[in-house]
Design a protein around this motif. Sequence first.
Motif, PDB file in Angstrom:
ATOM      1  N   VAL A   1       0.672  -0.936   0.360  1.00 55.24           N
ATOM      2  CA  VAL A   1       0.413  -0.189  -0.187  1.00 55.24           C
ATOM      3  C   VAL A   1       0.919   1.115   0.144  1.00 55.24           C
ATOM      4  O   VAL A   1       2.429   1.197   0.619  1.00 55.24           O
ATOM      5  N   ASP A   2       0.567   2.375   0.000  1.00 50.92           N
ATOM      6  CA  ASP A   2       0.777   3.668  -0.813  1.00 50.92           C
ATOM      7  C   ASP A   2       0.766   4.591   0.824  1.00 50.92           C
ATOM      8  O   ASP A   2       1.818   4.942   0.940  1.00 50.92           O
ATOM      9  N   LYS A  72      -3.757   2.015  -1.544  1.00 52.46           N
ATOM     10  CA  LYS A  72      -2.902   1.518  -3.292  1.00 52.46           C
ATOM     11  C   LYS A  72      -2.979   2.548  -4.491  1.00 52.46           C
ATOM     12  O   LYS A  72      -5.030   2.026  -5.110  1.00 52.46           O
ATOM     13  N   ASP A  73      -1.802   2.584  -5.364  1.00 51.42           N
ATOM     14  CA  ASP A  73      -2.775   3.560  -6.541  1.00 51.42           C
ATOM     15  C   ASP A  73      -3.374   4.810  -6.670  1.00 51.42           C
ATOM     16  O   ASP A  73      -4.682   4.786  -7.372  1.00 51.42           O
ATOM     17  N   TYR A  79      -6.990  -3.328   4.723  1.00 45.83           N
ATOM     18  CA  TYR A  79      -5.686  -3.579   5.086  1.00 45.83           C
ATOM     19  C   TYR A  79      -5.984  -4.816   5.897  1.00 45.83           C
ATOM     20  O   TYR A  79      -6.619  -4.359   6.928  1.00 45.83           O
TER      21      TYR A  79
END
Length: 91
Positions: A1-2, A72-73, A79
Amino acid sequence: VDVHPRAIGRIEPAYPEEARRRNQEGTLKLMLKIDELGRVKEAEVVEAQPPGMFDEAALAAFRNARFQPAMKDGRPVRYQAYMRVDFKLEE
């Protein structure tokens, strides 16, 4: 994940009365499954010291908590997070 999920507001479990009477403190490790809307879909105690004393208070508080979801993206995603919860008596 970002981007990891972040709690919206403070999550403050109620201190169990029995633990307060005994002057007992403790620490738990929780596993949380957070959906793409930031809701806790599952919560489970994976470690507790002392066992059983603070479990219900911590689970009740985290099951009702809301999070900004993991990203994410640029899109929200599910999560699985591990959280440490400390129960400390105030001085």
